[in-house]
Design a protein around this motif. Structure first.
Motif, PDB file in Angstrom:
ATOM      1  N   PRO A   1       1.360  -1.348  -0.231  1.00 50.83           N
ATOM      2  CA  PRO A   1       0.275   0.284  -0.536  1.00 50.83           C
ATOM      3  C   PRO A   1       0.811   1.791  -0.451  1.00 50.83           C
ATOM      4  O   PRO A   1       1.557   1.101   0.814  1.00 50.83           O
ATOM      5  N   LEU A   2       0.795   2.331  -0.411  1.00 48.70           N
ATOM      6  CA  LEU A   2       1.543   2.797  -1.272  1.00 48.70           C
ATOM      7  C   LEU A   2       0.377   4.448  -0.364  1.00 48.70           C
ATOM      8  O   LEU A   2      -0.571   5.140  -1.566  1.00 48.70           O
ATOM      9  N   PRO A   3       0.230   4.864   0.602  1.00 45.25           N
ATOM     10  CA  PRO A   3      -1.033   5.965   0.933  1.00 45.25           C
ATOM     11  C   PRO A   3      -0.377   7.780   0.804  1.00 45.25           C
ATOM     12  O   PRO A   3       0.603   7.574   0.349  1.00 45.25           O
ATOM     13  N   ALA A   4      -0.787   8.012   0.061  1.00 41.31           N
ATOM     14  CA  ALA A   4      -0.896   9.335  -0.614  1.00 41.31           C
ATOM     15  C   ALA A   4      -0.801  10.778   1.273  1.00 41.31           C
ATOM     16  O   ALA A   4      -0.958  10.131   1.724  1.00 41.31           O
ATOM     17  N   GLY A   5       0.413  11.614   0.435  1.00 40.84           N
ATOM     18  CA  GLY A   5       0.381  12.527   2.009  1.00 40.84           C
ATOM     19  C   GLY A   5       1.449  12.791   1.837  1.00 40.84           C
ATOM     20  O   GLY A   5       2.513  13.073   0.896  1.00 40.84           O
ATOM     21  N   GLY A   6       1.446  14.448   2.174  1.00 41.26           N
ATOM     22  CA  GLY A   6       2.719  15.197   1.845  1.00 41.26           C
ATOM     23  C   GLY A   6       3.586  15.786   2.587  1.00 41.26           C
ATOM     24  O   GLY A   6       4.296  16.225   2.319  1.00 41.26           O
ATOM     25  N   GLY A   7       3.179  15.035   4.309  1.00 41.08           N
ATOM     26  CA  GLY A   7       4.391  15.403   4.883  1.00 41.08           C
ATOM     27  C   GLY A   7       5.738  14.899   4.864  1.00 41.08           C
ATOM     28  O   GLY A   7       5.623  14.101   4.233  1.00 41.08           O
ATOM     29  N   LEU A   8       6.309  15.518   5.764  1.00 45.11           N
ATOM     30  CA  LEU A   8       7.834  15.245   5.665  1.00 45.11           C
ATOM     31  C   LEU A   8       8.501  14.278   6.710  1.00 45.11           C
ATOM     32  O   LEU A   8       8.027  14.070   7.400  1.00 45.11           O
ATOM     33  N   ARG A   9       9.349  13.012   6.230  1.00 40.43           N
ATOM     34  CA  ARG A   9       9.503  12.435   6.732  1.00 40.43           C
ATOM     35  C   ARG A   9      10.903  12.387   6.995  1.00 40.43           C
ATOM     36  O   ARG A   9      12.039  12.832   6.661  1.00 40.43           O
ATOM     37  N   GLN A  10      11.475  11.420   8.537  1.00 37.23           N
ATOM     38  CA  GLN A  10      13.504  11.816   8.471  1.00 37.23           C
ATOM     39  C   GLN A  10      13.672  10.519   8.934  1.00 37.23           C
ATOM     40  O   GLN A  10      14.151  10.646  10.370  1.00 37.23           O
ATOM     41  N   PRO A  11      13.658   9.164   8.727  1.00 30.14           N
ATOM     42  CA  PRO A  11      13.895   7.850   8.567  1.00 30.14           C
ATOM     43  C   PRO A  11      15.579   8.172   9.704  1.00 30.14           C
ATOM     44  O   PRO A  11      15.769   8.482   8.892  1.00 30.14           O
ATOM     45  N   VAL A  12      15.272   7.982  11.079  1.00 26.93           N
ATOM     46  CA  VAL A  12      17.077   7.354  11.817  1.00 26.93           C
ATOM     47  C   VAL A  12      17.404   6.175  11.694  1.00 26.93           C
ATOM     48  O   VAL A  12      16.619   5.293  12.568  1.00 26.93           O
ATOM     49  N   HIS A  13      18.120   5.932  11.325  1.00 25.69           N
ATOM     50  CA  HIS A  13      18.822   4.747  11.757  1.00 25.69           C
ATOM     51  C   HIS A  13      19.053   4.314  13.098  1.00 25.69           C
ATOM     52  O   HIS A  13      20.063   4.869  13.563  1.00 25.69           O
ATOM     53  N   ALA A  14      19.184   2.413  13.504  1.00 24.10           N
ATOM     54  CA  ALA A  14      19.025   2.652  14.938  1.00 24.10           C
ATOM     55  C   ALA A  14      20.653   2.897  15.609  1.00 24.10           C
ATOM     56  O   ALA A  14      21.131   3.231  16.203  1.00 24.10           O
ATOM     57  N   GLN A  15      21.432   2.202  14.143  1.00 21.93           N
ATOM     58  CA  GLN A  15      23.037   2.285  15.247  1.00 21.93           C
ATOM     59  C   GLN A  15      22.900   3.993  14.503  1.00 21.93           C
ATOM     60  O   GLN A  15      24.613   3.586  15.186  1.00 21.93           O
ATOM     61  N   ASP A  16      22.721   4.555  13.359  1.00 18.99           N
ATOM     62  CA  ASP A  16      23.016   6.013  14.350  1.00 18.99           C
ATOM     63  C   ASP A  16      22.849   6.711  15.285  1.00 18.99           C
ATOM     64  O   ASP A  16      23.500   7.313  16.118  1.00 18.99           O
ATOM     65  N   LEU A  17      21.586   6.214  16.195  1.00 18.49           N
ATOM     66  CA  LEU A  17      21.028   6.058  17.404  1.00 18.49           C
ATOM     67  C   LEU A  17      22.641   5.477  18.483  1.00 18.49           C
ATOM     68  O   LEU A  17      22.924   6.076  19.456  1.00 18.49           O
ATOM     69  N   ALA A  18      22.822   4.753  18.458  1.00 13.61           N
ATOM     70  CA  ALA A  18      24.215   4.038  18.884  1.00 13.61           C
ATOM     71  C   ALA A  18      24.987   5.054  19.400  1.00 13.61           C
ATOM     72  O   ALA A  18      25.161   4.613  20.368  1.00 13.61           O
ATOM     73  N   HIS A  19      25.480   5.345  18.242  1.00 14.59           N
ATOM     74  CA  HIS A  19      27.038   5.582  17.959  1.00 14.59           C
ATOM     75  C   HIS A  19      26.516   7.416  18.369  1.00 14.59           C
ATOM     76  O   HIS A  19      27.187   8.035  19.257  1.00 14.59           O
ATOM     77  N   ALA A  20      25.218   8.181  18.683  1.00 14.60           N
ATOM     78  CA  ALA A  20      24.653   9.222  19.111  1.00 14.60           C
ATOM     79  C   ALA A  20      25.155   9.402  20.586  1.00 14.60           C
ATOM     80  O   ALA A  20      25.304   9.970  22.012  1.00 14.60           O
ATOM     81  N   ALA A  21      23.936   8.104  21.451  1.00 18.73           N
ATOM     82  CA  ALA A  21      24.534   7.185  22.345  1.00 18.73           C
ATOM     83  C   ALA A  21      24.929   6.869  23.065  1.00 18.73           C
ATOM     84  O   ALA A  21      26.091   8.154  24.334  1.00 18.73           O
ATOM     85  N   LEU A  22      26.297   6.634  22.471  1.00 19.06           N
ATOM     86  CA  LEU A  22      27.674   6.414  23.017  1.00 19.06           C
ATOM     87  C   LEU A  22      28.088   7.783  23.202  1.00 19.06           C
ATOM     88  O   LEU A  22      29.005   8.149  23.747  1.00 19.06           O
ATOM     89  N   ALA A  23      28.239   9.326  22.072  1.00 19.83           N
ATOM     90  CA  ALA A  23      28.748  10.318  21.612  1.00 19.83           C
ATOM     91  C   ALA A  23      28.746  10.754  23.326  1.00 19.83           C
ATOM     92  O   ALA A  23      28.658  11.926  23.869  1.00 19.83           O
ATOM     93  N   ALA A  24      26.976  10.718  23.767  1.00 16.96           N
ATOM     94  CA  ALA A  24      26.577  12.076  25.018  1.00 16.96           C
ATOM     95  C   ALA A  24      26.586  11.111  25.975  1.00 16.96           C
ATOM     96  O   ALA A  24      26.679  12.336  27.041  1.00 16.96           O
ATOM     97  N   LEU A  25      27.035  10.084  25.795  1.00 15.72           N
ATOM     98  CA  LEU A  25      27.944   9.621  27.074  1.00 15.72           C
ATOM     99  C   LEU A  25      29.464   9.785  27.243  1.00 15.72           C
ATOM    100  O   LEU A  25      29.596  10.867  28.423  1.00 15.72           O
ATOM    101  N   ASP A  26      30.025  10.310  26.514  1.00 16.76           N
ATOM    102  CA  ASP A  26      31.615  10.870  26.143  1.00 16.76           C
ATOM    103  C   ASP A  26      31.691  11.859  26.589  1.00 16.76           C
ATOM    104  O   ASP A  26      32.716  12.871  26.603  1.00 16.76           O
ATOM    105  N   ASN A  27      30.904  12.856  25.977  1.00 21.15           N
ATOM    106  CA  ASN A  27      30.918  14.487  25.958  1.00 21.15           C
ATOM    107  C   ASN A  27      30.403  15.057  26.746  1.00 21.15           C
ATOM    108  O   ASN A  27      28.901  15.140  26.507  1.00 21.15           O
ATOM    109  N   ALA A  28      31.100  15.704  27.446  1.00 21.19           N
ATOM    110  CA  ALA A  28      30.090  16.105  28.703  1.00 21.19           C
ATOM    111  C   ALA A  28      29.351  17.177  28.117  1.00 21.19           C
ATOM    112  O   ALA A  28      28.322  18.007  28.716  1.00 21.19           O
ATOM    113  N   GLY A  29      29.522  17.779  26.808  1.00 16.94           N
ATOM    114  CA  GLY A  29      28.790  19.024  26.661  1.00 16.94           C
ATOM    115  C   GLY A  29      27.159  18.426  26.649  1.00 16.94           C
ATOM    116  O   GLY A  29      26.500  19.435  26.390  1.00 16.94           O
ATOM    117  N   ALA A  30      26.800  17.484  26.619  1.00 21.09           N
ATOM    118  CA  ALA A  30      25.537  17.475  26.059  1.00 21.09           C
ATOM    119  C   ALA A  30      25.126  17.152  27.546  1.00 21.09           C
ATOM    120  O   ALA A  30      23.827  16.557  27.569  1.00 21.09           O
TER     121      ALA A  30
END
Length: 279
Positions: free
Chosen positions: A160-189
């Motif tokens: 199924p391909l529903p009509a819709g004009g909204g924007l999406r920005q899917p994020v890969h779980a591996q990129d989230l894992a890297h971000a979580a690790l960086a948040a641990l190590d970066n005091a600025g976060a």
């Protein structure tokens, strides 16, 4: 010192545990079910918030489950070394704030309340904390959004391909894992709630089309016109919320996250492996 992971069997945990196992600190991952041993990772039986085994000398905590359960446990836990805390929340905190569906508005409020409770509990322990708010997460065949659609299409050979004009920005779980690790190590976060989306914004229709093209089998495209979606929105209660957002932009501004963490999420280029859960 020990790193404690809640949600190690989640799609983000699937990618984070190998990153953690390559570091010097021992890793303990809590799970309700048994898991095969992994290099430098020890699995513990338990669950948040009321069945967490005693773990001494915790230096860091990652959590990829419900924030309210983590905050409840942190509030009453004895933590001697002010461990750093990195948790993943949801963009639903904002995107469903003004939903026309009462239960979605309640969920949005619960998420925001849980983020505040987490911050308060961490302050009690003197712990630095960071929260990531991702957009739609995919990549390990475990999400509840795109993967069910992809797997159903592979079974039925219809997409199924529903009509819709909204924007999406899917994020890969591996990129989230890297971000979580960086948040641990970066005091600025520390003390930040950081939005994170994928490296590309695309119309919802194109997102679905790319999922279809990524499948290992041929499927028949089935366009769903806007008038039919409006009818379903009025008559099928459980679809009211999702269908109402097809014209909305569900995106994140990665500027602050990238500045603080140095993570550049990938564009949305799914392949067949994205829709198959790890064995």
């Amino acid at each position: 010192m020990t790193v404690l992971v809640f949600g190690g069997s989640s799609q983000i945990g699937h990618y984070l545990l190998p990153l953690l196992s390559a570091r010097d600190e021992p890793v303990l991952a809590l799970s309700r079910t048994a898991h095969a041993p992994a290099p430098n990772v020890t699995w513990l039986p338990g669950r948040l918030p009321d069945a967490v085994p005693m773990v001494e000398d915790i230096s860091a905590i990652f959590s990829f489950g419900p924030l309210n359960h983590l905050a409840e446990w942190l509030e009453q836990a004895e933590l001697l070394h002010a461990p750093r805390v990195v948790a993943v929340s949801s963009m639903s905190a904002d995107s469903k704030r003004d939903s026309e569906v009462p239960t979605e508005r309640e969920l949005s409020q619960l998420i925001r309340d849980s983020e505040a409770a987490l911050a308060k509990a961490c302050e009690k322990h003197g712990s630095a904390w960071a929260v990531l708010r991702p957009t739609l997460v995919y990549g390990a065949g475990m999400d509840k959004s795109l993967t069910p659609m992809a797997q159903r299409a592979m079974r039925t050979r219809v997409f199924p391909l529903p009509a819709g004009g909204g924007l999406r920005q899917p994020v890969h779980a591996q990129d989230l894992a890297h971000a979580a690790l960086a948040a641990l190590d970066n005091a600025g976060a520390a003390g930040k709630i950081l939005a994170i989306g994928g490296g590309e914004r695309l119309p919802v229709g194109e997102m679905f089309a790319r999922v279809r093209r990524s499948l290992p089998v041929d499927t028949l495209p089935l366009p769903i016109p806007a008038w039919l979606l409006r009818t379903a929105r009025r008559s099928v209660g459980k679809l009211r919320g999702p269908l109402s957002r097809l014209e909305a932009d569900l995106i994140a501004d990665n500027t602050e996250m990238t500045r603080l963490l140095g993570v550049q999420p990938r564009p949305f280029r799914p392949d067949p492996d994205c829709w198959q859960a790890p064995v």
